[in-house]
Design an enzyme around this catalytic site. Sequence first.
Site, PDB file in Angstrom:
ATOM      1  CD  GLU A  44     -11.348 -73.331  48.419  1.00 52.54           C
ATOM      2  OE1 GLU A  44     -12.036 -73.662  47.433  1.00 52.54           O
ATOM      3  OE2 GLU A  44     -11.039 -74.124  49.314  1.00 52.54           O
ATOM      4  CE  LYS A  85      -7.035 -56.936  48.639  1.00 52.51           C
ATOM      5  NZ  LYS A  85      -8.334 -56.411  48.119  1.00 52.51           N
ATOM      6  CD  GLU A  97     -17.474 -68.013  38.754  1.00 53.28           C
ATOM      7  OE1 GLU A  97     -16.471 -67.313  38.608  1.00 53.28           O
ATOM      8  OE2 GLU A  97     -17.750 -68.608  39.802  1.00 53.28           O
ATOM      9  CB  SER A 126     -11.860 -64.242  39.526  1.00 56.03           C
ATOM     10  OG  SER A 126     -10.676 -63.472  39.628  1.00 56.03           O
TER      11      SER A 126
HETATM   12  P1  NAD Z   1     -11.530 -61.285  42.349  1.00 58.77           P
HETATM   13  O1  NAD Z   1     -10.576 -62.328  41.916  1.00 58.77           O
HETATM   14  O2  NAD Z   1     -11.769 -60.135  41.440  1.00 58.77           O
HETATM   15  O3  NAD Z   1     -11.038 -60.647  43.733  1.00 58.77           O
HETATM   16  C1  NAD Z   1     -10.845 -61.444  44.869  1.00 58.77           C
HETATM   17  C2  NAD Z   1      -9.844 -60.776  45.776  1.00 58.77           C
HETATM   18  O4  NAD Z   1      -8.566 -60.785  45.151  1.00 58.77           O
HETATM   19  C3  NAD Z   1     -10.127 -59.322  46.099  1.00 58.77           C
HETATM   20  O5  NAD Z   1      -9.784 -59.065  47.433  1.00 58.77           O
HETATM   21  C4  NAD Z   1      -9.200 -58.570  45.147  1.00 58.77           C
HETATM   22  O6  NAD Z   1      -8.857 -57.285  45.600  1.00 58.77           O
HETATM   23  C5  NAD Z   1      -7.999 -59.489  45.144  1.00 58.77           C
HETATM   24  N1  NAD Z   1      -7.151 -59.446  43.954  1.00 58.77           N
HETATM   25  C6  NAD Z   1      -7.524 -59.270  42.668  1.00 58.77           C
HETATM   26  N2  NAD Z   1      -6.445 -59.342  41.861  1.00 58.77           N
HETATM   27  C7  NAD Z   1      -5.367 -59.589  42.656  1.00 58.77           C
HETATM   28  C8  NAD Z   1      -3.971 -59.768  42.410  1.00 58.77           C
HETATM   29  N3  NAD Z   1      -3.460 -59.737  41.177  1.00 58.77           N
HETATM   30  N4  NAD Z   1      -3.163 -59.998  43.462  1.00 58.77           N
HETATM   31  C9  NAD Z   1      -3.662 -60.071  44.713  1.00 58.77           C
HETATM   32  N5  NAD Z   1      -4.965 -59.877  45.007  1.00 58.77           N
HETATM   33  C10 NAD Z   1      -5.820 -59.647  43.984  1.00 58.77           C
HETATM   34  O7  NAD Z   1     -12.868 -62.039  42.714  1.00 58.77           O
HETATM   35  P2  NAD Z   1     -14.261 -61.420  43.210  1.00 58.77           P
HETATM   36  O8  NAD Z   1     -14.920 -60.762  42.041  1.00 58.77           O
HETATM   37  O9  NAD Z   1     -14.045 -60.644  44.441  1.00 58.77           O
HETATM   38  O10 NAD Z   1     -15.065 -62.729  43.631  1.00 58.77           O
HETATM   39  C11 NAD Z   1     -15.788 -63.497  42.741  1.00 58.77           C
HETATM   40  C12 NAD Z   1     -15.020 -64.748  42.388  1.00 58.77           C
HETATM   41  O11 NAD Z   1     -14.680 -65.460  43.581  1.00 58.77           O
HETATM   42  C13 NAD Z   1     -15.839 -65.730  41.572  1.00 58.77           C
HETATM   43  O12 NAD Z   1     -15.042 -66.257  40.543  1.00 58.77           O
HETATM   44  C14 NAD Z   1     -16.210 -66.819  42.573  1.00 58.77           C
HETATM   45  O13 NAD Z   1     -16.485 -68.067  42.008  1.00 58.77           O
HETATM   46  C15 NAD Z   1     -15.001 -66.838  43.443  1.00 58.77           C
HETATM   47  N6  NAD Z   1     -15.310 -67.439  44.751  1.00 58.77           N
HETATM   48  C16 NAD Z   1     -14.818 -68.673  45.022  1.00 58.77           C
HETATM   49  C17 NAD Z   1     -15.126 -69.286  46.227  1.00 58.77           C
HETATM   50  C18 NAD Z   1     -14.578 -70.640  46.573  1.00 58.77           C
HETATM   51  O14 NAD Z   1     -14.563 -70.981  47.747  1.00 58.77           O
HETATM   52  N7  NAD Z   1     -14.129 -71.435  45.614  1.00 58.77           N
HETATM   53  C19 NAD Z   1     -15.940 -68.627  47.148  1.00 58.77           C
HETATM   54  C20 NAD Z   1     -16.430 -67.376  46.837  1.00 58.77           C
HETATM   55  C21 NAD Z   1     -16.100 -66.775  45.629  1.00 58.77           C
END
Ligand code: NAD
Length: 492
Positions: A250, A175, A385, A229
Amino acid sequence: MKVYQHYINGAWVEPATREYFDTENPYSGEVWAKIARGSAEDADRAVKAAKAAFENVEWADMRPTNRGKLLVRLAEIIERESGRLGELEVRDNGKLIAEMSAQTKYLAEWYRYYGGLADKVEGAVLPSDRPGIFNFTRYEPLGVIGMITAWNSPLLLLAWKLAPALAAGNTAVIKPSEFTSVSTLELMDLVKEAGFPDGVVNCITGYGLEVGAPMVEHLDLAKVAFTGSDFAGQKIYETAAKKIMPVTLELGGKSPNIVFEDADFEAAVMGAISGIFAATGQTCIAGSRLLVQRSIHNKFVKRLVEVASEAKIGDPMLTDTHVGPVTTQPQYEKILHYINVAKEDGAKCVLGGKPFTGDGVKGNRFVEPTIFTEVSNDMRIAQEEVFGPILSVIPFDKENDAIRIGNDIVFGLAAGVWTSDIGRALRMSEKLKAGTVWVNTYRAVSFMAPFGGFKRSGQGRESGQESIKEFMQVKSVWIAHKTSAANPFIMQ
Ligand code: NAD
């Protein structure tokens, strides 16, 4: 305009809702593709297809060597297509073509590496202390792995999950982020071309709560590997806990990039710039807290401002652009919000601090590279962040102060150290509580090196040899040399 459906069981299928949403180019603002809006029904279809494929002898009985060959073939196809994939990433997430095309070329290495590793996961024959019983261990795949990715580097983040999971013999339901689904969907045709059996890799698209959450809740899912996140990661962890389902998480970071007075000055300046302004700061490993030893603080900030103010802001498709647009509108608003938060809390803005609207930019989503000084580590701009081109500079006096401030945060994804003292480099790498510590470099990642977070930055590790076992479970097998009617009421 291309319309993308879900990819389930080797075929493109209409979403149950028959609804699609727009995906836009963050630079131009134009809508350039339509994406299927997934629901619980689609998640159910995809997980069931992946479960059937997991149990089907075509995949279940495939020798690990042959799984490895499929992965290596996929690596070659990805390499062939890397230019096109890189351009798709830029159209969808607005990151620089120079970075994304290098990334899409390099991601083939994850498939090649885990392809090679597929037939090298060995169990052990144990020197059993029970006479007459032979005991050995074997590693087995978990089942259907749900893979959820963020928008900043969709294909790279996926490779860290998909390559080891397939090498281990699992099947996948992916996804991708609702903001950047196209490159992952395009990868599905490449998976097909490589020859993976139908149903082994599936992709469903849509919003996190509408399709991601039902997928995580699905009882046939064996594990979730998530990048995103800490907020969403926590929700997923809660759901997983109810089912006793393992997860890899992650999550975010607020990494300290620490410059000592004995560092190579110019290299450290470039390292600080790369830590926060590369990828417009939209990277989990951003060195967003710059800790500078007080003796060089003013000189360092002066040079930092000089270099950062020269950064060319503009079209991410041009190879000489340094800073591109912010990928999503909510993220753009979040960055501007944190600029205000920093100002309200008393930080001093010495560069940028506002949207960029100069020559050569289209759309409405650029933020100037921004540097705050007079930041104390307890301010919100230092603790939360932002995920944007916003740097907080914090002075420190002694090595112990740098360690204390560096670790005084809920996150622990990465840290940077700039010093010419090898003893200090070793001490700092031991004391900093982060999954990755870079010394005299920043933002280096490899398929060989474990990556992941301490503390609120995550659970589990991706990349490296060990991570294949994150997608496996060990079984202990006991075989008696000869059968005997032993006393059934006493433990053997
Ligand atoms: P996000 O958490 O908003 O979304 C990430 C993914 O999760 C998306 O595909 C979203 O549709 C899905 N999602 C959101 N809520 C969900 C739920 N309740 N159940 C299942 N899926 C859900 O994050 P974002 O805004 O897309 O990305 C930015 C974040 O990602 C930042 O916090 C960044 O630090 C982190 N990030 C971490 C790494 C790592 O390797 N540690 C790498 C890249 C980004």
